[in-house]
Scaffold this active site. Structure first.
Site, PDB file in Angstrom:
ATOM      1  N   ASP A  11       0.869  -1.170   0.000  1.00  0.00           N
ATOM      2  CA  ASP A  11       0.000   0.000   0.000  1.00  0.00           C
ATOM      3  C   ASP A  11       0.910   1.224   0.000  1.00  0.00           C
ATOM      4  OD1 ASP A  11      -2.331   1.593   0.307  1.00  0.00           O
ATOM      5  OD2 ASP A  11      -1.991   1.658   2.472  1.00  0.00           O
ATOM      6  N   ASP A  13      -0.174   5.031   0.998  1.00  0.00           N
ATOM      7  CA  ASP A  13      -0.422   5.942   2.117  1.00  0.00           C
ATOM      8  C   ASP A  13      -0.393   5.199   3.444  1.00  0.00           C
ATOM      9  OD1 ASP A  13      -0.981   8.512   0.724  1.00  0.00           O
ATOM     10  OD2 ASP A  13      -2.567   7.322  -0.195  1.00  0.00           O
TER      11      ASP A  13
END
Length: 224
Positions: A11, A13
């Site tokens: 991922d 963020d």
């Protein structure tokens, strides 16, 4: 590095960049300005790991009206402004990436412009490009498995041999739905004392709060 995994999916963020506090603040301020009062903490609780597109649908359903056509542009304009001022890479992420010899990619709920802006800001874009995938490329974002399955297909990896690094319940849920293992990172500035427990409850195989642990964890999980 253990050969049980063929691909590590990150991922963006809250995992590669410490951006969630910034994003939640920008999202909350813009929603509040348009008649939906909400705090950054409430945005984090409700929408962490999910796309702005999904969040907007929920808010509009509650409001009974549409937000402005340029709502997303307003949100991301504020995010990009704040990124330029204060965004930082997750501590030790560069060394961790260098120590992981397996193929890697990014699969983020953010739009391509946001992913690019954040990774370029902290000098990580070239570590992953062109293997960067966004929720705008699939029909359903996290917690649906679509994005992770799309990334695995593009990277020519079997889902069962992919490991996802996530910081949100939505992301861990999506990974498991895709038939992938997930590690839960809870070292971001947005994380709370109970984040590790929450990620484990969602199905993360292991949780950790220091990226220096990641290479060893990948090897250990792969042995199980």
């Amino acid at each position: 590095m253990n050969a049980s995994f063929d691909l590590i999916i990150f991922d963006c963020d809250g995992v590669l960049v410490d951006s969630e506090v910034i994003s939640c603040r920008a999202h909350a301020e813009t929603l509040t300005r348009h008649g939906y009062p909400i705090t950054p903490e409430q945005v984090c609780d409700r929408f962490l790991g999910r796309s702005t597109r999904q969040a907007t649908r929920e808010v509009e359903a509650e409001l009974g009206r549409s937000l402005p056509d340029d709502f997303h542009t307003q949100v991301y304009g504020e995010i990009f402004r704040l990124f330029a001022e204060s965004l930082e890479a997750t501590p030790h992420i560069g060394a961790a990436l260098a120590a992981i010899a397996l193929p890697k990619c990014v699969a983020s709920s953010g739009p391509p412009e946001k992913i690019s802006a954040s990774l370029n800001r902290v000098g990580l874009y070239d570590r992953f490009a062109p293997h960067i995938f966004s929720a705008v490329q699939v029909r359903h974002g996290k917690p649906a498995p679509d994005l992770f399955l799309f990334a695995a297909e593009r990277m020519q990896a079997m889902p069962a041999r992919c490991l996802v690094i996530e910081d949100s319940v939505a992301g861990v849920t999506a990974a498991l739905a895709a038939g992938m293992a997930a590690l839960g990172y809870h070292g971001g500035s947005h994380c709370r004392p109970d984040t590790a427990d929450t990620l484990r409850a969602a199905g993360a195989a292991v949780t950790f709060d220091d990226m220096r642990q990641l290479p060893g964890l990948i090897g250990r999980i792969g042995e199980n």
